[in-house]
Enzyme design. Structure first.
Site, PDB file in Angstrom:
ATOM      1  N   ASN A  62       0.843  -1.205   0.000  1.00 30.85           N
ATOM      2  CA  ASN A  62       0.000   0.000   0.000  1.00 30.85           C
ATOM      3  C   ASN A  62       0.872   1.246   0.000  1.00 30.85           C
ATOM      4  O   ASN A  62       1.922   1.303   0.630  1.00 30.85           O
ATOM      5  CB  ASN A  62      -1.019  -0.004   1.152  1.00 30.85           C
ATOM      6  N   GLU A  64       0.445   5.220   0.618  1.00 34.68           N
ATOM      7  CA  GLU A  64      -0.469   6.242   1.141  1.00 34.68           C
ATOM      8  C   GLU A  64      -0.060   7.638   0.668  1.00 34.68           C
ATOM      9  O   GLU A  64       1.007   7.838   0.079  1.00 34.68           O
ATOM     10  CB  GLU A  64      -0.525   6.145   2.669  1.00 34.68           C
ATOM     11  N   CYS A  73      -4.215   0.733  -2.305  1.00 37.80           N
ATOM     12  CA  CYS A  73      -4.017  -0.528  -1.577  1.00 37.80           C
ATOM     13  C   CYS A  73      -2.943  -1.384  -2.247  1.00 37.80           C
ATOM     14  O   CYS A  73      -2.688  -1.271  -3.458  1.00 37.80           O
ATOM     15  CB  CYS A  73      -5.306  -1.331  -1.561  1.00 37.80           C
ATOM     16  N   GLU A  75      -3.069  -4.570  -2.966  1.00 40.73           N
ATOM     17  CA  GLU A  75      -3.572  -5.512  -3.975  1.00 40.73           C
ATOM     18  C   GLU A  75      -3.687  -4.838  -5.340  1.00 40.73           C
ATOM     19  O   GLU A  75      -3.362  -5.422  -6.375  1.00 40.73           O
ATOM     20  CB  GLU A  75      -4.951  -6.060  -3.565  1.00 40.73           C
ATOM     21  N   CYS A 112     -10.008  -5.340   0.551  1.00 35.20           N
ATOM     22  CA  CYS A 112     -11.161  -4.440   0.685  1.00 35.20           C
ATOM     23  C   CYS A 112     -12.065  -4.562  -0.545  1.00 35.20           C
ATOM     24  O   CYS A 112     -11.695  -5.176  -1.557  1.00 35.20           O
ATOM     25  CB  CYS A 112     -10.688  -2.994   0.865  1.00 35.20           C
TER      26      CYS A 112
END
Ligand code: THU
Length: 160
Positions: A62, A64, A73, A75, A112
């Site tokens: 991830n 940010e 994210c 993934e 998510c």
């Protein structure tokens, strides 16, 4: 009116050591990726490793941003990189691990909703299931034989 019931199936192993060596190896790549995550705001570090049918392993973590929604994210970082670098390759499996600086993650941490939708796109595109292994920093590992098991009623190109 009719009632629609949706069932899904996951397998949960007590520990990573209960899974095959190739899965342990893929998860080890995800752990290495997790350690490179850039998560100064949430302190929640996620790593992903994808195994492609050409033998390549693609990792992501991830990333940010001070403008929070601009982050991405692990993934999606990994799956978009795989799609960009090896557009013809099929994704066989995906390992995900998450660790927090704030508390120890011992339960399997699932991708998510937005990541499930992104992974679904590639599963539909390649017309073969992507196997997903997910865990916390330690403890149980959950296994889904297909992204579809994690996202019932998925929206895909068939609706367009
Ligand atoms: N995160 C992921 O990388 N993958 C997920 O599936 C869930 C959440 C990241 C996004 C953000 O950087 C941090 O974890 C906290 O939500």
């Amino acid at each position: 009116m009719k009632e629609l019931k949706i069932e899904t199936t996951l397998y949960v192993y007590d520990a990573l050591s209960d899974l095959d060596n190739d899965v342990q190896d893929l998860m080890a790549h995800a752990v290495q990726a997790r350690e490179k995550a850039y998560a100064p705001y949430s302190k929640f570090f996620v790593g992903t490793a994808l195994l492609l049918d050409n033998g390549e392993i693609i990792t992501g973590s991830n990333q940010e941003n001070a403008s929070y929604p601009s982050g991405l994210c692990a993934e999606r970082t990994a799956i978009y990189y795989a799609g960009a670098k090896y557009p013809e390759a099929q994704i066989i499996s995906m390992a995900v691990t998450a660790a927090s600086q704030l508390n120890k993650t011992i339960a399997p941490i699932p991708p998510c909703g937005a990541c499930r939708q992104a992974i679904a796109e590639y599963e539909v595109k390649q017309e073969s299931p992507i196997k997903i292994y997910f865990m916390g920093e330690t403890g149980a590992v959950a296994v889904s034989n297909s992204l579809a098991n994690l996202l019932p009623l998925l929206f895909d190109k068939a609706y367009l």
